[in-house]
Scaffold this motif. Structure first.
Motif, PDB file in Angstrom:
ATOM      1  N   PHE A   1       0.835  -1.194   0.000  1.00 30.34           N
ATOM      2  CA  PHE A   1       0.000   0.000   0.000  1.00 30.34           C
ATOM      3  C   PHE A   1       0.874   1.251   0.000  1.00 30.34           C
ATOM      4  CE2 PHE A   1      -2.160   3.417   2.344  1.00 30.34           C
ATOM      5  CZ  PHE A   1      -3.226   3.631   1.481  1.00 30.34           C
ATOM      6  N   GLY A   2       1.938   1.232   0.805  1.00 32.82           N
ATOM      7  CA  GLY A   2       2.850   2.367   0.828  1.00 32.82           C
ATOM      8  C   GLY A   2       3.493   2.623  -0.521  1.00 32.82           C
ATOM      9  N   SER A   3       3.831   1.539  -1.250  1.00 31.30           N
ATOM     10  CA  SER A   3       4.411   1.692  -2.589  1.00 31.30           C
ATOM     11  C   SER A   3       3.419   2.317  -3.559  1.00 31.30           C
ATOM     12  CB  SER A   3       4.877   0.338  -3.125  1.00 31.30           C
ATOM     13  OG  SER A   3       6.008  -0.114  -2.427  1.00 31.30           O
ATOM     14  N   SER A   4       2.151   1.948  -3.425  1.00 30.79           N
ATOM     15  CA  SER A   4       1.144   2.513  -4.332  1.00 30.79           C
ATOM     16  C   SER A   4       1.025   4.017  -4.147  1.00 30.79           C
ATOM     17  CB  SER A   4      -0.216   1.840  -4.107  1.00 30.79           C
ATOM     18  OG  SER A   4      -0.819   2.267  -2.886  1.00 30.79           O
ATOM     19  N   ILE A   5       1.251   4.488  -2.911  1.00 36.31           N
ATOM     20  CA  ILE A   5       1.172   5.930  -2.641  1.00 36.31           C
ATOM     21  C   ILE A   5       2.464   6.633  -3.046  1.00 36.31           C
ATOM     22  CG2 ILE A   5       0.874   7.707  -0.867  1.00 36.31           C
ATOM     23  CD1 ILE A   5      -1.660   6.163  -1.434  1.00 36.31           C
ATOM     24  N   SER A   6       3.599   6.152  -2.518  1.00 39.24           N
ATOM     25  CA  SER A   6       4.861   6.871  -2.713  1.00 39.24           C
ATOM     26  C   SER A   6       5.360   6.819  -4.149  1.00 39.24           C
ATOM     27  CB  SER A   6       5.930   6.303  -1.769  1.00 39.24           C
ATOM     28  OG  SER A   6       6.157   4.933  -2.033  1.00 39.24           O
ATOM     29  N   THR A   7       5.032   5.752  -4.886  1.00 35.58           N
ATOM     30  CA  THR A   7       5.569   5.597  -6.238  1.00 35.58           C
ATOM     31  C   THR A   7       4.598   6.046  -7.318  1.00 35.58           C
ATOM     32  OG1 THR A   7       6.850   3.690  -5.445  1.00 35.58           O
ATOM     33  CG2 THR A   7       6.665   3.973  -7.841  1.00 35.58           C
ATOM     34  N   TYR A   8       3.310   5.741  -7.165  1.00 29.38           N
ATOM     35  CA  TYR A   8       2.374   5.923  -8.279  1.00 29.38           C
ATOM     36  C   TYR A   8       1.259   6.931  -8.034  1.00 29.38           C
ATOM     37  CZ  TYR A   8       4.723   1.799 -10.019  1.00 29.38           C
ATOM     38  OH  TYR A   8       5.687   0.935 -10.455  1.00 29.38           O
ATOM     39  N   PHE A   9       1.053   7.340  -6.779  1.00 30.62           N
ATOM     40  CA  PHE A   9      -0.093   8.219  -6.537  1.00 30.62           C
ATOM     41  C   PHE A   9       0.110   9.600  -7.154  1.00 30.62           C
ATOM     42  CE2 PHE A   9      -3.213  10.627  -3.964  1.00 30.62           C
ATOM     43  CZ  PHE A   9      -4.316   9.829  -4.204  1.00 30.62           C
ATOM     44  N   SER A  10       1.364  10.033  -7.279  1.00 22.77           N
ATOM     45  CA  SER A  10       1.608  11.325  -7.930  1.00 22.77           C
ATOM     46  C   SER A  10       1.155  11.294  -9.390  1.00 22.77           C
ATOM     47  CB  SER A  10       3.087  11.701  -7.843  1.00 22.77           C
ATOM     48  OG  SER A  10       3.897  10.727  -8.466  1.00 22.77           O
ATOM     49  N   PHE A  11       1.371  10.145 -10.068  1.00 20.63           N
ATOM     50  CA  PHE A  11       0.892  10.006 -11.443  1.00 20.63           C
ATOM     51  C   PHE A  11      -0.639  10.037 -11.496  1.00 20.63           C
ATOM     52  CE2 PHE A  11       5.042   7.837 -11.455  1.00 20.63           C
ATOM     53  CZ  PHE A  11       5.672   8.548 -12.460  1.00 20.63           C
ATOM     54  N   TYR A  12      -1.262   9.444 -10.485  1.00 21.07           N
ATOM     55  CA  TYR A  12      -2.722   9.455 -10.385  1.00 21.07           C
ATOM     56  C   TYR A  12      -3.237  10.890 -10.251  1.00 21.07           C
ATOM     57  CZ  TYR A  12      -7.360   8.630  -8.310  1.00 21.07           C
ATOM     58  OH  TYR A  12      -8.705   8.649  -8.024  1.00 21.07           O
ATOM     59  N   LEU A  13      -2.569  11.679  -9.411  1.00 20.63           N
ATOM     60  CA  LEU A  13      -2.968  13.077  -9.223  1.00 20.63           C
ATOM     61  C   LEU A  13      -2.790  13.883 -10.507  1.00 20.63           C
ATOM     62  CD1 LEU A  13      -1.347  13.679  -5.715  1.00 20.63           C
ATOM     63  CD2 LEU A  13      -3.793  13.483  -6.197  1.00 20.63           C
ATOM     64  N   ILE A  14      -1.685  13.635 -11.195  1.00 22.99           N
ATOM     65  CA  ILE A  14      -1.427  14.350 -12.451  1.00 22.99           C
ATOM     66  C   ILE A  14      -2.478  13.984 -13.498  1.00 22.99           C
ATOM     67  CG2 ILE A  14       0.204  14.532 -14.385  1.00 22.99           C
ATOM     68  CD1 ILE A  14       2.444  14.111 -12.246  1.00 22.99           C
ATOM     69  N   GLU A  15      -2.826  12.707 -13.561  1.00 21.71           N
ATOM     70  CA  GLU A  15      -3.786  12.230 -14.567  1.00 21.71           C
ATOM     71  C   GLU A  15      -5.208  12.694 -14.273  1.00 21.71           C
ATOM     72  OE1 GLU A  15      -5.590   7.884 -15.410  1.00 21.71           O
ATOM     73  OE2 GLU A  15      -3.450   8.054 -15.908  1.00 21.71           O
TER      74      GLU A  15
ATOM     75  N   THR B   1       0.673  19.731 -11.885  1.00 21.51           N
ATOM     76  CA  THR B   1       2.063  19.690 -12.312  1.00 21.51           C
ATOM     77  C   THR B   1       2.815  18.709 -11.413  1.00 21.51           C
ATOM     78  OG1 THR B   1       2.740  21.457 -10.806  1.00 21.51           O
ATOM     79  CG2 THR B   1       1.945  22.114 -13.005  1.00 21.51           C
ATOM     80  N   VAL B   2       4.017  18.317 -11.816  1.00 22.82           N
ATOM     81  CA  VAL B   2       4.813  17.401 -11.007  1.00 22.82           C
ATOM     82  C   VAL B   2       5.104  17.987  -9.615  1.00 22.82           C
ATOM     83  CG1 VAL B   2       7.050  16.227 -10.816  1.00 22.82           C
ATOM     84  CG2 VAL B   2       5.815  16.229 -12.998  1.00 22.82           C
ATOM     85  N   PRO B   3       5.539  19.251  -9.501  1.00 26.71           N
ATOM     86  CA  PRO B   3       5.767  19.803  -8.153  1.00 26.71           C
ATOM     87  C   PRO B   3       4.510  19.808  -7.280  1.00 26.71           C
ATOM     88  CG  PRO B   3       6.834  21.176  -9.799  1.00 26.71           C
ATOM     89  CD  PRO B   3       5.986  20.193 -10.540  1.00 26.71           C
ATOM     90  N   GLN B   4       3.353  20.116  -7.894  1.00 29.29           N
ATOM     91  CA  GLN B   4       2.109  20.110  -7.108  1.00 29.29           C
ATOM     92  C   GLN B   4       1.806  18.714  -6.576  1.00 29.29           C
ATOM     93  OE1 GLN B   4      -0.525  21.706 -10.112  1.00 29.29           O
ATOM     94  NE2 GLN B   4      -0.554  23.758  -9.182  1.00 29.29           N
TER      95      GLN B   4
ATOM     96  N   ILE C   1       2.702  13.900  -1.851  1.00 25.18           N
ATOM     97  CA  ILE C   1       3.509  12.758  -1.427  1.00 25.18           C
ATOM     98  C   ILE C   1       4.374  13.135  -0.224  1.00 25.18           C
ATOM     99  CG2 ILE C   1       5.154  11.015  -2.175  1.00 25.18           C
ATOM    100  CD1 ILE C   1       2.362  11.028  -3.582  1.00 25.18           C
ATOM    101  N   PHE C   2       4.925  14.348  -0.255  1.00 24.79           N
ATOM    102  CA  PHE C   2       5.727  14.808   0.881  1.00 24.79           C
ATOM    103  C   PHE C   2       4.869  14.885   2.146  1.00 24.79           C
ATOM    104  CE2 PHE C   2       7.583  18.128   3.582  1.00 24.79           C
ATOM    105  CZ  PHE C   2       8.859  17.614   3.746  1.00 24.79           C
TER     106      PHE C   2
END
Length: 405
Positions: free
Chosen positions: A231-245, A250-253, A258-259
């Motif tokens: 579950f932690g990997s799904s957030i730290s690695t891929y959730f930013s892509f989910y937010l962008i999609e 933007t990537v910084p947003q 994630i931070f």
């Protein structure tokens, strides 16, 4: 032995020192993923080659930890701490100066080996310095590592972009500080070993039923670590892509979210251990895995604003059991602190790495939304924690072992 433990105070100076050493160790390890964009450009690497670097890093650091712990259980080695940091320094020089891919892999393997040498003995030192507050002590130790890992985005922005691959040389200064710090911690560790020489166990082997229940409890903890790590990997690695999609960020947003999750995780790690000293290890483990479930299930359906509090709560709750699971297994198998510490810590990192690769493959085969939604149910697997022996039962097993040993 129990009377001595009760009389021993909590050595906060040692705990903060080994926590700072943990921060330095994990910050140096975080240099490697932080350097990926630079290494890709300077060495002309493909994404497959970058994936192999990740595999080498996690294999050498995670898989080796239980074996280092087994060796240290049989022959505690204070000097392994500064030696490990010296190996990390050599690895950092290698990353900065490697002219090609093969030497980069060798440097990464050195970094992973250094990490494997540190974690089991570092966890043992936290155990020895804990006095009656083992949960809090392990939390202080683990918070150092979490803080070091969280530095990777800052490293990329402040070091690698301005200075390129050779910017890794700046981290040799941090490694040198780490060697000096770990040398001092190793001196305290050696003094403790001299004052309390290890005695060979003279008790009979534990009853078959107890041994079977201990093994089952360890298996349950491993499954809980699996669910938490994936579950932690799904957030730290891929959730930013989910937010962008989904929200066209933007990537910084997206990285701010994630931070927030990682920052809340540091807080959760600290307070989870302290809470376990008051309400019990098993209760905190159940609170962590099952308490995270409703918020995790809501996450894929939340709007852009509501994701902020959900991620903060999830980071807080999901990480609250990280140090507690280590202490639980240490108390479950008191004679093998190094091995079980390496096993649980190594598995957490290793399963997280495997999870990142596996989830990436699933996303390619299905879709990002489907995988994020499926992963939101992973915390429910923590319900198997209900089968764990109570703290009272674990204490009775530990006392029996310590009286015999």
């Amino acid at each position: 032995m129990n009377m001595e433990q009760k009389a021993s105070p909590t050595m906060y100076s040692v705990l903060f020192a080994v926590s700072l050493a943990h921060l330095i160790n994990d910050a140096l390890q975080a240099v490697i993923p932080a350097s990926y964009p630079i290494l890709r450009d300077s060495l002309g690497l493909s994404y497959t080659q970058i994936g192999i670097i990740t595999f080498i890093l996690y294999f050498s650091s995670s898989v080796m930890q239980p074996f280092v712990g087994m060796y240290a259980d049989a022959k505690p080695s204070p000097r392994i701490l500064p030696i490990g940091m010296a190996i990390a320094l050599l690895g950092m020089v290698g990353i900065a100066l490697a002219p090609g891919y093969a030497l980069t892999l060798l440097a990464v393997a050195l970094m992973g080996l250094a990490s494997a040498m540190f974690h089991p003995e570092g966890a043992r030192i936290a155990y020895l310095a804990a006095g009656p507050r083992r949960g809090l002590a392990q939390s202080i130790f683990q918070v150092g590592g979490n803080s070091g890992s969280a530095l990777a985005p800052l490293m990329t922005a402040l070091i690698f972009f301005p200075f390129g691959q050779k910017g890794a040389m700046w981290f040799t200064l941090i490694a040198a500080v780490g060697i000096a710090l770990q040398w001092r911690v190793a001196r305290w560790y050696g003094e403790q070993l001299a004052r309390n020489p290890r005695k060979k166990p003279q008790a009979a082997a534990p009853q078959k039923d107890t041994a079977r229940r201990v093994k089952m409890a360890i298996l349950i903890i491993i499954l809980i670590a699996f669910a938490r790590s994936w579950f932690g990997s799904s957030i730290s690695t891929y959730f930013s892509f989910y937010l962008i999609e989904h929200f066209h960020m933007t990537v910084p947003q997206a990285q701010v979210y994630i931070f927030l999750y990682m920052g809340a995780g540091i807080i959760g790690t600290f307070f989870g251990g302290a809470l376990s000293d008051k309400i019990g290890r098993k209760n905190v483990i159940l609170l962590s895995v099952l308490g995270a479930a409703p918020f995790a299930i809501l996450l894929p359906h939340a709007g852009e604003i509501m994701i902020y509090p959900l991620l903060f709560i999830l980071g807080l709750i999901n990480h609250s059991s990280f140090s507690v699971t280590i202490v639980y297994v240490q108390e479950l198998v008191p004679g093998k602190v190094g091995m079980v510490s390496g096993l649980i810590t190594g598995l957490s990192f290793g399963l997280g790495a495997i999870g990142a690769v596996a989830l990436g493959g699933l996303i390619d085969m299905t879709s990002l939304t489907q995988v994020i939604t499926a992963c939101s149910f992973m915390p429910l697997l923590g319900a198997i924690g209900l089968l764990l022996p109570s703290d009272k039962v674990v204490r009775s097993w530990r006392n029996r072992a310590e009286i015999g040993g």
